[in-house]
Design a protein around this motif. Structure first.
Motif, PDB file in Angstrom:
ATOM      1  N   TYR A 132      -7.153  15.236   2.556  1.00 26.74           N
ATOM      2  CA  TYR A 132      -8.316  15.700   2.604  1.00 26.74           C
ATOM      3  C   TYR A 132      -8.530  17.150   2.743  1.00 26.74           C
ATOM      4  CZ  TYR A 132      -9.677  10.760   3.723  1.00 26.74           C
ATOM      5  OH  TYR A 132      -9.954   9.442   3.400  1.00 26.74           O
ATOM      6  N   ASN A 133      -7.361  17.814   3.386  1.00 27.61           N
ATOM      7  CA  ASN A 133      -7.137  19.168   3.464  1.00 27.61           C
ATOM      8  C   ASN A 133      -5.959  19.676   2.900  1.00 27.61           C
ATOM      9  OD1 ASN A 133      -9.419  19.559   5.227  1.00 27.61           O
ATOM     10  ND2 ASN A 133      -7.983  18.549   6.790  1.00 27.61           N
ATOM     11  N   ALA A 134      -5.835  20.880   2.140  1.00 32.39           N
ATOM     12  CA  ALA A 134      -4.555  21.364   1.475  1.00 32.39           C
ATOM     13  C   ALA A 134      -3.357  20.947   2.340  1.00 32.39           C
ATOM     14  CB  ALA A 134      -4.840  22.814   0.969  1.00 32.39           C
ATOM     15  N   ASP A 135      -3.516  21.428   3.626  1.00 29.99           N
ATOM     16  CA  ASP A 135      -2.295  21.536   4.461  1.00 29.99           C
ATOM     17  C   ASP A 135      -1.885  20.232   5.321  1.00 29.99           C
ATOM     18  OD1 ASP A 135      -4.678  21.478   6.078  1.00 29.99           O
ATOM     19  OD2 ASP A 135      -4.043  23.155   7.251  1.00 29.99           O
ATOM     20  N   GLN A 136      -2.650  19.092   4.741  1.00 28.72           N
ATOM     21  CA  GLN A 136      -2.410  17.687   5.488  1.00 28.72           C
ATOM     22  C   GLN A 136      -2.362  16.708   4.357  1.00 28.72           C
ATOM     23  OE1 GLN A 136      -5.175  16.926   8.648  1.00 28.72           O
ATOM     24  NE2 GLN A 136      -3.627  15.369   9.619  1.00 28.72           N
ATOM     25  N   ARG A 137      -1.340  16.108   4.239  1.00 29.00           N
ATOM     26  CA  ARG A 137      -1.175  15.174   3.324  1.00 29.00           C
ATOM     27  C   ARG A 137      -1.388  13.691   3.871  1.00 29.00           C
ATOM     28  NH1 ARG A 137       1.363  15.493  -1.421  1.00 29.00           N
ATOM     29  NH2 ARG A 137       0.250  17.361  -1.784  1.00 29.00           N
ATOM     30  N   ILE A 138      -2.031  12.982   3.312  1.00 31.49           N
ATOM     31  CA  ILE A 138      -2.700  11.394   4.198  1.00 31.49           C
ATOM     32  C   ILE A 138      -1.884  10.470   3.091  1.00 31.49           C
ATOM     33  CG2 ILE A 138      -4.408  10.017   4.431  1.00 31.49           C
ATOM     34  CD1 ILE A 138      -4.594  12.559   6.094  1.00 31.49           C
TER      35      ILE A 138
ATOM     36  N   GLY B  70      -5.317   5.610  10.788  1.00 31.45           N
ATOM     37  CA  GLY B  70      -4.908   6.978  10.157  1.00 31.45           C
ATOM     38  C   GLY B  70      -3.568   6.523   9.358  1.00 31.45           C
ATOM     39  N   SER B  71      -3.499   5.321   8.833  1.00 36.13           N
ATOM     40  CA  SER B  71      -2.066   5.201   7.978  1.00 36.13           C
ATOM     41  C   SER B  71      -2.772   5.490   6.418  1.00 36.13           C
ATOM     42  CB  SER B  71      -1.608   3.802   8.319  1.00 36.13           C
ATOM     43  OG  SER B  71      -2.747   3.021   8.005  1.00 36.13           O
ATOM     44  N   GLY B  72      -3.971   5.398   6.194  1.00 35.36           N
ATOM     45  CA  GLY B  72      -4.160   5.766   4.871  1.00 35.36           C
ATOM     46  C   GLY B  72      -5.125   4.727   4.098  1.00 35.36           C
ATOM     47  N   LYS B  73      -5.419   3.399   4.706  1.00 32.30           N
ATOM     48  CA  LYS B  73      -5.977   2.501   4.200  1.00 32.30           C
ATOM     49  C   LYS B  73      -7.375   2.597   3.763  1.00 32.30           C
ATOM     50  CE  LYS B  73      -6.044   0.030   8.031  1.00 32.30           C
ATOM     51  NZ  LYS B  73      -5.760   0.907   8.818  1.00 32.30           N
ATOM     52  N   SER B  74      -8.062   3.127   4.210  1.00 32.57           N
ATOM     53  CA  SER B  74      -9.509   3.559   3.762  1.00 32.57           C
ATOM     54  C   SER B  74      -9.352   4.602   2.778  1.00 32.57           C
ATOM     55  CB  SER B  74     -10.516   4.083   5.063  1.00 32.57           C
ATOM     56  OG  SER B  74     -10.617   2.985   5.962  1.00 32.57           O
ATOM     57  N   SER B  75      -8.268   5.747   2.891  1.00 28.58           N
ATOM     58  CA  SER B  75      -8.318   6.577   1.897  1.00 28.58           C
ATOM     59  C   SER B  75      -7.988   6.215   0.484  1.00 28.58           C
ATOM     60  CB  SER B  75      -7.297   7.670   2.211  1.00 28.58           C
ATOM     61  OG  SER B  75      -7.158   8.088   3.146  1.00 28.58           O
ATOM     62  N   ILE B  76      -7.321   4.915   0.558  1.00 26.18           N
ATOM     63  CA  ILE B  76      -7.140   4.202  -0.768  1.00 26.18           C
ATOM     64  C   ILE B  76      -8.278   3.786  -1.392  1.00 26.18           C
ATOM     65  CG2 ILE B  76      -6.001   2.017  -2.033  1.00 26.18           C
ATOM     66  CD1 ILE B  76      -3.419   2.601  -0.152  1.00 26.18           C
ATOM     67  N   SER B  77      -9.236   2.993  -0.614  1.00 28.92           N
ATOM     68  CA  SER B  77     -10.480   2.570  -1.070  1.00 28.92           C
ATOM     69  C   SER B  77     -11.467   3.554  -1.760  1.00 28.92           C
ATOM     70  CB  SER B  77     -11.142   1.877  -0.044  1.00 28.92           C
ATOM     71  OG  SER B  77     -11.559   2.669   0.958  1.00 28.92           O
TER      72      SER B  77
ATOM     73  N   GLY C  40       0.714   6.997   5.448  1.00 32.46           N
ATOM     74  CA  GLY C  40       0.796   7.312   4.366  1.00 32.46           C
ATOM     75  C   GLY C  40       1.632   6.901   3.278  1.00 32.46           C
ATOM     76  N   ARG C  41       2.427   5.907   3.880  1.00 31.98           N
ATOM     77  CA  ARG C  41       3.471   5.758   2.907  1.00 31.98           C
ATOM     78  C   ARG C  41       3.599   4.102   2.940  1.00 31.98           C
ATOM     79  NH1 ARG C  41       6.981   9.981   1.622  1.00 31.98           N
ATOM     80  NH2 ARG C  41       6.677  11.885   3.168  1.00 31.98           N
ATOM     81  N   ILE C  42       4.016   3.518   1.736  1.00 32.13           N
ATOM     82  CA  ILE C  42       4.335   2.089   1.676  1.00 32.13           C
ATOM     83  C   ILE C  42       5.474   1.686   2.533  1.00 32.13           C
ATOM     84  CG2 ILE C  42       4.226   0.011   0.311  1.00 32.13           C
ATOM     85  CD1 ILE C  42       2.847   1.644  -1.698  1.00 32.13           C
ATOM     86  N   VAL C  43       5.323   0.919   3.491  1.00 31.79           N
ATOM     87  CA  VAL C  43       6.450   0.323   4.485  1.00 31.79           C
ATOM     88  C   VAL C  43       6.859  -1.057   3.668  1.00 31.79           C
ATOM     89  CG1 VAL C  43       7.392  -0.567   6.469  1.00 31.79           C
ATOM     90  CG2 VAL C  43       5.876   1.413   6.482  1.00 31.79           C
ATOM     91  N   GLU C  44       5.863  -1.859   2.942  1.00 33.56           N
ATOM     92  CA  GLU C  44       6.146  -3.118   2.695  1.00 33.56           C
ATOM     93  C   GLU C  44       5.087  -3.406   1.539  1.00 33.56           C
ATOM     94  OE1 GLU C  44       8.664  -6.106   4.928  1.00 33.56           O
ATOM     95  OE2 GLU C  44       6.285  -6.473   5.345  1.00 33.56           O
ATOM     96  N   PHE C  45       5.487  -4.011   0.378  1.00 35.91           N
ATOM     97  CA  PHE C  45       4.555  -4.649  -0.511  1.00 35.91           C
ATOM     98  C   PHE C  45       5.172  -5.713  -1.184  1.00 35.91           C
ATOM     99  CE2 PHE C  45       1.306  -4.640  -3.432  1.00 35.91           C
ATOM    100  CZ  PHE C  45       1.720  -4.859  -4.416  1.00 35.91           C
ATOM    101  N   GLY C  46       4.479  -6.649  -1.146  1.00 34.02           N
ATOM    102  CA  GLY C  46       4.978  -8.257  -1.990  1.00 34.02           C
ATOM    103  C   GLY C  46       4.063  -9.347  -1.698  1.00 34.02           C
TER     104      GLY C  46
END
Length: 600
Positions: free
Chosen positions: A367-373, A394-401, A568-574
């Motif tokens: 959302y800001n240049a100095d903070q990656r989600i 704050g893990s980034g779930k809503s950001s994906i939507s 903000g990172r994928i820990v697990e997907f399957g």
């Protein structure tokens, strides 16, 4: 670890264009285009003002003749005729004045409402980065308050300026025909007054603009704090809030005082000039009367015309004050219209029929240049698959939507829906096929029908009632007085949390989307209401691709895949079933923790 990652080159993202390159200069052409639709009303307004001006010039002459005949050998019938004529002219003048006020306000509202509509439409099209830093109260002040200060310009400025100059020309022309020394004195006063006002016409524009900004900040503060009044009261923040309110009010007072003092400066100068002019004209007139050069009626006429001369000068001064306010509002309106959304609309309109596939390819976002989600998010959903998104706040779930709906631009990577980069799609095409239900359901001041269809008149009542029956909402609607015509208050105070969520689901059902995002829709519901809601969600997901964001793992029992996010990172997907059966997986660990919490 994340699975099924495929490296693809990162295409360039469009630049952020949410700020204008330079502050726009006020353009009269921009304003006049709003006057074109009301040009015939403006013409009628001008003709009425000219008629009023003519009557203003005639009345003193009637009084002059009445005085001369009364002090001379005039007959009673002649005096009565002049008195009757004076009354007729006065009544007509009042009728014309009322007509001018009515027509002027009609022109004002017609023109300024179009500006308000254009500003609102433009603001609604701006991206979320803009709305994150602008409060609703400030936007209301800019869309309505600034435009209100332009209303007098549309209503009366042009007509009154023309009318004032015509009245000035009529008075001076008449005086030159009778007595040039007095006419010359009046001309000097007029030229000096008009010259001073036009010389100082912009002196208050910047101060007026600062005053409008202070008002916008105050309204933004009030709107935000009223919206959070429960938190303010519960945490003892009222004294601190009142301190901020007093400081904001003081800023409004100081800015308003400075703007007012600058706006009235031209008027103060004309008052001094008018006093000198009246004294000079009165002294000359009395001298001529004493010497027998003019009659008593003519003395009154000279004095009356001198008094009348001040009226158009004052009107010019008033209109210049209003023009300064309008110019500051015009600057702020054009600054707002000059902003451009960073979301550049694509040109593609077509998407495949049926459920849509979704793929994220090395997506990064902040959302800001100095903070990656989000960091290098990569995954793919086939058409019709259901994905469960889990992770801490704050893990980034809503950001994906939000990125799927193009509420923000990506910092890097590509998102594809139906195999098409969403940046290549028209926004309307994307929104037609993607639906979303959030935790907070927005309800509007309107009927049940309007709230369910989001003011879409093309949806028939039968389709609405059939959908609400499937979701279990129809008995509640039929119990409302008026059914679909029952009125709801803004904010949804008349609905429970469960009813509001069913409302949101009904909206999505009615749009028949191919991709649905459910952002923790059951987070505020009890177990019984959640069961009803889950049944409705299952019906919805039968015919489309689904992404379900949830804190309660029980709501993800029917999804096909699970994605676990952390910082903000994928820990697990399957696949959900495979992850649930793998005791070493993060999802299985969360399930065990969830069961232990229920047992406790």
């Amino acid at each position: 670890m994340p699975q099924n990652r495929t490296r693809t080159p990162k295409p360039p993202n469009p630049p952020n264009t949410s700020k204008p390159s330079a502050p726009p200069k006020p353009s009269m052409t921009w304003l006049f285009r709003y006057l074109r639709p009301v040009k015939w009303r403006m013409l009628a307004l001008l003709l009425l003002l000219l008629a009023t001006t003519a009557l203003q010039l005639v009345n003193p002459q009637i009084v002059q003749r009445f005085i001369d005949q009364a002090t001379g050998s005039g007959s009673v019938s002649g005096l009565l005729s002049l008195a009757g004529l004076y009354l007729v002219v006065a009544v007509c003048n009042q009728l014309f004045t009322v007509s001018v006020d009515y027509l002027g306000n009609d022109v004002s509202w017609r023109a300024t409402n179009r500006i308000r509509a254009d500003l609102l439409k433009h603001v609604l099209r701006l991206d979320m980065r803009f709305h994150n830093v602008k409060s609703p109260g400030e936007m209301i002040e800019r869309i309505d308050g600034d435009v209100t200060h332009m209303s007098n310009f549309f209503a009366m400025f042009i007509a009154k300026i023309v009318g004032s100059f015509v009245l000035l020309a009529g008075i001076l022309g008449y005086m030159y025909a009778y007595n040039w020394p007095i006419a010359a004195t009046m001309t000097v006063f007029t030229v000096l007054s008009v010259g001073v006002m036009f010389r100082l016409r912009d002196i208050g524009v910047s101060a007026s603009q600062t005053e409008r900004q202070a008002n916008a900040a105050l309204y933004g503060l009030i709107e935000e704090r009223i919206a959070g009044i429960e938190d303010v009261q519960a945490n003892g923040g009222v004294p601190r809030l009142m301190n901020r309110y007093h400081r904001a009010m003081r800023a409004v007072f100081l800015a308003g005082r400075k703007a007012w003092m600058r706006r009235v400066l031209p008027w103060n100068v004309t008052v001094v000039l008018f006093t000198i002019a009246v004294t000079a004209v009165l002294m000359l007139s009395v001298r001529m009367y004493v010497q027998g050069q003019i009659t008593l009626g003519m003395l009154f006429l000279f004095f009356q015309y001198t008094q009348m001369l001040n009226d158009p000068i004052e009107q010019l001064g008033d209109q210049l004050q209003e023009f300064q306010k309008a110019k500051s509002g015009m600057r702020r309106a054009q600054e707002l219209l000059a902003l451009r959304s960073e979301i550049a609309e694509g040109g593609q309109d077509d998407l495949p029929q049926g459920p849509l596939s979704v793929s994220f390819e090395h997506v990064s976002f902040g959302y800001n240049a100095d903070q990656r989600i989000l960091h290098d998010i990569t995954f793919r959903l086939k058409p019709g698959e259901r994905l469960g998104l889990i992770g801490r706040t704050g893990s980034g779930k809503s950001s994906i939507s939000r990125l799927l709906l193009r509420l923000y631009n990506l910092d890097g990577g590509v998102i594809r829906v139906g195999g098409t980069d969403i940046r290549d799609l028209k926004l309307a095409s994307l929104y037609r096929r993607v639906g979303m239900v959030t935790q907070d359901v927005q309800l509007f001041d309107g009927t049940l029908r309007d709230n369910l269809t989001l003011f879409n008149p093309e949806l028939a009542d039968d389709a609405i009632l059939e959908t609400t029956e499937r979701l279990g909402l129809r008995p509640w609607i039929e119990a409302m007085p008026g059914g679909l015509d029952a009125r709801l208050a803004a904010g949804g105070a008349s609905l429970s949390a469960g009813e509001a969520q069913l409302f949101a689901l009904t909206r999505v059902f009615l749009t028949q989307p191919s991709l649905v995002i459910l952002d923790e829709p059951s987070s505020r519901l009890d177990a019984a209401t959640e069961a009803i809601l889950q049944k409705a969600v299952d019906q919805l997901l039968e015919r489309c691709t689904g992404i379900v964001i949830a804190h309660r793992l029980a709501t993800l029992d029917r999804v096909d895949k699970i994605m676990v996010l952390r910082q903000g990172r994928i820990v697990e997907f399957g696949a959900r079933a495979s992850l649930a059966q793998d005791p070493a997986s993060e999802y299985a660990r969360l399930l065990r923790a969830d069961r232990q919490e229920e047992l406790a």
